[in-house]
Scaffold this active site. Structure first.
Site, PDB file in Angstrom:
ATOM      1  CE  LYS A   1      -0.577  -0.475   4.445  1.00 28.07           C
ATOM      2  NZ  LYS A   1      -1.826   0.098   5.959  1.00 28.07           N
TER       3      LYS A   1
ATOM      4  CE1 TYR B   1      14.785  30.452   6.229  1.00 26.57           C
ATOM      5  CE2 TYR B   1      14.563  29.158   5.986  1.00 26.57           C
ATOM      6  CZ  TYR B   1      14.932  30.059   5.440  1.00 26.57           C
ATOM      7  OH  TYR B   1      15.083  30.073   3.951  1.00 26.57           O
TER       8      TYR B   1
END
Ligand SMILES: Cc1ncc(COP(=O)(O)O)c(C=O)c1O
Length: 374
Positions: free
Chosen positions: A43, A264
């Site tokens: 899946k 950052y």
């Protein structure tokens, strides 16, 4: 990987799917459960590895178990003639005609699905296999024990070929409830006297509960060489191999002075003068933004002997880039190949440093990353 590894083209990030590792893992599973047939669980586009790759690497499986009927259609269109199991069965009554046309086996987990199947006139000329799912304690999908036998008899009377199925909640944790033992007892009571093949075990049960396999096992994560517990040592002990390798390159190098901050938020401050490698891989590629400082990245031909070296992430992962400490990698240069996860850096370790599990990382590989099937 050697320093002569193929230079990557365009933006230098690439996932390689190693189909020989698929073959190896499948044969390990056969060794662990020689009496069982194998539903290879594919899946979510084979946990991010692509259906193309499973057709190449897992062609000797007994069947593929998946979720979306579109994926079943894709497998049939690409000449897969073996069994396919729809793991959550039908999402609507209308899907049934196509499922029959594609010769899918169906999980049945609800009364509604039983109603749809009972009402269906099968003119296809072949028998439909049903995996009737018991909720033995996980309380996600499945019929409660009190309703299970009635559903079995109804589907049997309607001419379906039945199998008994359940799913374990805690096959990777001995002390959690419901335990495998409790679920197994519930399962055995519910099916008593109802002759049919069984399907129970996911990867964790295949590895650690060999008394709870069933006629059809359902390995997912172990096929991909990733741990059901998140602990990479389990994969080493089980002799499984990583199938997905995510690689990129150093695209720039910064020379920092002691006390400089990176990226950052300036999360990391350099404790001394040092070199930082900037890698073309960020959270928009599927790399976890939550990766902490210290998360390993492997750099090819990097140490004083020209061997690969592990270089930890320093600073916040951004959308397209991440930064690593090159103090252990004096030979690293712009263009050096790095492995974000694969055989040198277990995806389980990256996941652990990022507050998640390997399942999530491999499934979340971003569509913008090119995939090569080897
Ligand atoms: C019903 C069912 N069986 C088997 C599996 C495979 O589990 P794993 O990837 O842990 O082996 C899954 C995956 O979640 C599942 O939902």
């Amino acid at each position: 990987m050697s320093s002569s590894a193929n230079r990557l083209i365009n933006r230098p990030i690439l996932a390689t799917i190693h189909t020989d590792a698929f073959r190896h893992n499948l044969s390990r599973i056969r060794e662990l459960a020689p009496a069982s047939k194998i539903w290879s669980v594919v899946k979510a586009k084979a946990y991010g590895h692509t259906l193309e790759a499973v057709l190449k690497g897992l062609e000797s499986t007994d069947g593929f178990a998946l979720l979306d009927i579109a994926d079943a259609q894709w497998l049939r269109d690409h000449a897969w003639g073996g069994r396919i199991l729809l793991l959550e069965g039908l999402f609507s009554q209308e899907e049934l005609e196509l499922a029959v046309k594609l010769k899918c086996d169906l999980v049945v987990h609800s009364e509604k699905q039983v109603d749809w199947l009972e009402a269906y006139q099968n003119h296809s000329g072949h028998q439909i296999n049903i995996f009737l799912k018991l909720n033995s304690g996980m309380n996600r999908l499945g019929l409660k024990p009190a309703h299970y036998r009635t559903a079995f008899h109804r589907l049997h009377a309607a001419g379906y070929h039945l199998h008994h199925m359940t799913h374990f909640a805690n096959a990777d944790q001995v002390e959690r409830s419901p335990s495998v033992g409790e679920q197994l007892e519930c399962f055995e009571q519910a099916i008593e006297g109802l002759q049919a093949p069984t399907s129970l075990a996911n990867s964790a049960a295949i590895l650690w509960h060999r008394n709870a396999l069933g006629d059809w096992i359902r390995p997912g994560i172990m096929l991909y060489g990733v741990s059901p517990t998140g602990v990479h040592a389990d994969i080493v002990r089980s002799e499984l191999q990583a199938v997905m390798q995510l690689r990129s390159e150093i695209i720039d190098i910064q020379e920092l002075k002691k006390g400089d901050h990176i990226g950052y938020g300036g999360r990391y401050q350099s404790p001394e003068d040092m070199r930082i490698g900037v890698i073309a891989c960020g959270y928009a590629d599927g790399y976890p933004r939550h990766a902490e400082d210290g998360t390993p990245v492997w750099v090819d031909a990097a140490d004083t002997h020209g061997n690969g070296a592990i270089c930890p992430i320093v600073g916040q992962v951004s959308m397209d880039m991440l930064t690593i400490d090159l103090r252990e990698a004096p030979h690293a240069k712009i263009g050096s190949v790095v492995e974000l996860w694969g055989s040198e850096v277990p995806v389980d370790d990256v996941a652990q440093m990022s507050g998640t599990i390997g399942y999530e990382l491999i499934c979340a590989l971003a569509p913008r990353v090119s995939v090569v099937i080897k």
